[in-house]
Design a protein around this motif. Sequence first.
Motif, mmCIF file in Angstrom:
data_model
loop_
_atom_site.group_PDB
_atom_site.id
_atom_site.type_symbol
_atom_site.label_atom_id
_atom_site.label_comp_id
_atom_site.label_asym_id
_atom_site.label_seq_id
_atom_site.Cartn_x
_atom_site.Cartn_y
_atom_site.Cartn_z
ATOM 1 N N ALA A 64 0.833 -1.208 0.000
ATOM 2 C CA ALA A 64 0.000 0.000 0.000
ATOM 3 C C ALA A 64 0.868 1.260 0.000
ATOM 4 O O ALA A 64 0.563 2.232 -0.703
ATOM 5 C CB ALA A 64 -0.929 -0.015 1.210
ATOM 6 N N VAL A 69 -1.507 4.113 -1.773
ATOM 7 C CA VAL A 69 -2.929 3.973 -1.441
ATOM 8 C C VAL A 69 -3.037 3.865 0.079
ATOM 9 O O VAL A 69 -2.038 3.617 0.769
ATOM 10 C CB VAL A 69 -3.547 2.741 -2.133
ATOM 11 C CG1 VAL A 69 -3.476 2.879 -3.645
ATOM 12 C CG2 VAL A 69 -2.847 1.459 -1.682
ATOM 13 N N SER A 72 -4.999 1.077 5.147
ATOM 14 C CA SER A 72 -6.152 0.247 5.506
ATOM 15 C C SER A 72 -6.598 -0.600 4.318
ATOM 16 O O SER A 72 -7.029 -1.751 4.499
ATOM 17 C CB SER A 72 -7.305 1.128 5.992
ATOM 18 O OG SER A 72 -7.632 2.114 5.026
ATOM 19 N N LEU A 73 -6.497 -0.072 3.091
ATOM 20 C CA LEU A 73 -6.886 -0.846 1.906
ATOM 21 C C LEU A 73 -5.926 -2.009 1.689
ATOM 22 O O LEU A 73 -6.355 -3.138 1.409
ATOM 23 C CB LEU A 73 -6.903 0.064 0.676
ATOM 24 C CG LEU A 73 -7.258 -0.613 -0.650
ATOM 25 C CD1 LEU A 73 -8.648 -1.226 -0.580
ATOM 26 C CD2 LEU A 73 -7.164 0.388 -1.810
ATOM 27 N N LEU A 76 -6.644 -4.658 4.305
ATOM 28 C CA LEU A 76 -7.894 -5.373 4.041
ATOM 29 C C LEU A 76 -7.716 -6.407 2.940
ATOM 30 O O LEU A 76 -8.149 -7.564 3.081
ATOM 31 C CB LEU A 76 -8.986 -4.369 3.650
ATOM 32 C CG LEU A 76 -10.331 -4.964 3.225
ATOM 33 C CD1 LEU A 76 -10.950 -5.748 4.373
ATOM 34 C CD2 LEU A 76 -11.273 -3.866 2.754
ATOM 35 N N VAL A 77 -7.060 -6.023 1.855
ATOM 36 C CA VAL A 77 -6.847 -6.953 0.742
ATOM 37 C C VAL A 77 -6.000 -8.145 1.188
ATOM 38 O O VAL A 77 -6.328 -9.304 0.874
ATOM 39 C CB VAL A 77 -6.181 -6.228 -0.444
ATOM 40 C CG1 VAL A 77 -5.772 -7.224 -1.524
ATOM 41 C CG2 VAL A 77 -7.130 -5.191 -1.024
#
Length: 287
Positions: A64, A69, A72-73, A76-77
């Motif tokens: 990330a 990005v 948190s994204l 999560l992924v």
Amino acid sequence: MESLFWLVQGVLEPLEFAFMRQALMMGVLLGILCAVVGSYMIVQQMGMMGDMISHSVLAGLPVALYLNVPLSLGALVAGVLSAALLSFLESQSRLKIDGVMALILASFLAMGTTLVTVLPGGDRLDLIHILFGNILGITPQDLLLTLGITLLILTAVFLFYKELLFYTFDPVGAQASGLPVHWYYLSMVTGISLTVVATLQTVGVLLVIAMLVAPGMTAYLLVKELHQMMILGAMIGSLAAIMGMYLSYYINIPSGAAIVLVAFSLFLCAFLFSPSQGLLTQQLRRK
């Protein structure tokens, strides 16, 4: 009267600081969120799933950062991918789930450690902060993110409570009746991953599993119905967060560890003194 004054003063003094007010609000939100998600984990015997996902998210953080990005994204992924890989390996082999979990946990953790050193900018990732958390350093944006995750999961549980209840206690029957059990599994691991993402900032990876299971396990010893377990667990989790924050403030100990230790202490009280399942209560009843 004087003792009451000092008690009120002790409660109000930390609230003079904005970071304490934000930390307490975050603690209450996480107490509710972890209890609801953790209750499903406990009744489905998925406690180690949370541990696996909480360590697996480390692999997504340096990626990330590299892609610019939100962290948190990436977390999560990585969490959802680890759970999907677990489901695939378990269904396509004779391997036991605990062994597969251990392998995925170690592999994703090693992957995250490697990517931190290999990817450009990965060294900007504060691993100590990720591992142990820092609830006192949260921002209003972190608070809004956690509020959004909490509302999302509470809404999903409210809308699909009966279906989730059926799937939780009788997955074979749920599949036979035509329910899309694979989607329910994916939604549950996504909920666990979202909870881990929300909790990383506060108690960190190493302590997140305790917040996921401790309030729910405490409530499990005190009530019988799943909805009662979630409601009582949310109250216990919020209380543990508030008490832990005050302990951290007054005796100068790490806030995340203080919250977990309070949650464990509340569990021990229920384990010993629960009216129906308490160890000491049962011994007294026999005498």
